[in-house]
Design an enzyme around this catalytic site. Sequence first.
Site, PDB file in Angstrom:
ATOM      1  N   GLU A 180       9.364  -4.243  10.575  1.00  0.00           N
ATOM      2  CA  GLU A 180       9.752  -2.877  10.101  1.00  0.00           C
ATOM      3  C   GLU A 180      10.440  -1.790  11.325  1.00  0.00           C
ATOM      4  OE1 GLU A 180       8.292   0.766   7.164  1.00  0.00           O
ATOM      5  OE2 GLU A 180       7.099  -1.074   7.625  1.00  0.00           O
ATOM      6  N   GLU A 223      -1.473  -5.452   8.601  1.00  0.00           N
ATOM      7  CA  GLU A 223      -0.635  -5.210   9.808  1.00  0.00           C
ATOM      8  C   GLU A 223      -1.319  -5.205  11.388  1.00  0.00           C
ATOM      9  OE1 GLU A 223       0.819  -1.217   7.090  1.00  0.00           O
ATOM     10  OE2 GLU A 223       0.260  -0.907   9.030  1.00  0.00           O
ATOM     11  N   ASP A 236       0.685  -1.229  -0.030  1.00  0.00           N
ATOM     12  CA  ASP A 236       0.048   0.037  -0.039  1.00  0.00           C
ATOM     13  C   ASP A 236       0.748   1.391   0.165  1.00  0.00           C
ATOM     14  OD1 ASP A 236       0.836  -0.135   2.489  1.00  0.00           O
ATOM     15  OD2 ASP A 236      -1.245  -0.266   3.584  1.00  0.00           O
TER      16      ASP A 236
END
Length: 272
Positions: free
Chosen positions: A185, A118, A42
């Site tokens: 991340e 997520e 995205d």
Amino acid sequence: MRASDLIRFKQSGRTITMLTAWDALSASVVEEAGADIVLVGDSLAMVSLGHATTLPVTLEQMLLHTQAVCRGLSKPPSEQPLVITDLPFLSYQCGLDRAVAAAGHLLKHSCAGGVKLEGAEPEVVQVIERLVRMGIPVMGHLGLTPQSVHQLGYRRQAKDPVSQERLRLQASELEKAGCFAMVLEHVPEALAGHLRRDLAIPVIGIGAGQNCDGQVSVTADLLGLTPRQPPFSPARLEGRTLGIEALRCWLEEQRQPGADPTTAQPPPGSDC
């Protein structure tokens, strides 16, 4: 390439590589470069659509770009990289049925072999469990989660012992829920190493150091196409500068009297 192949790669010690793509052209480049996974992230909201965050991109836009990426792959299906597509903001946070419908819509109408979402809140874990039961491969994503930008910002995550232990518990929950891999991340490298050793599923890092089962990067960042680079993904090529200069030279050539638009050579005396 299938999602199950990645666990085999981890078991054999083979490093997993993942790059993003947002259209047919970028997918072709990533495939030819040899990536194991093509992520239709995205992040295309910023790279391709000009938004400031990933939040505005819609499910239909993700489908449109995923279809374009699939059309850009030219190798035989058995030799193509695994295509994973992101579930966009609010496509999986508003109930199980809606999440299944969104993920199924993306896989039904493209060549994607799985979805990524997520977080590891209880509601998200329930979504993952439901998707996996429905036969939809799911990749998790912890640490810096861009869809939570208004809450977390783009800062490094899990810097203290309490938040690190929380992330370790979240990672275990994602594995139990059935994720076949997870992106980690912008977290400390030592934490990434612990997770790689603790989990049976691959840990694919971005800004998490080298002690991971694999690495992912935004292709536009690596090629230097974006105006600003994230601190953990330096450009390997000054693509934006080189591209602007090449186009500027072509424009200057065309403005010369008697210019031949088919020639690849600049006119005599040109700085290009």
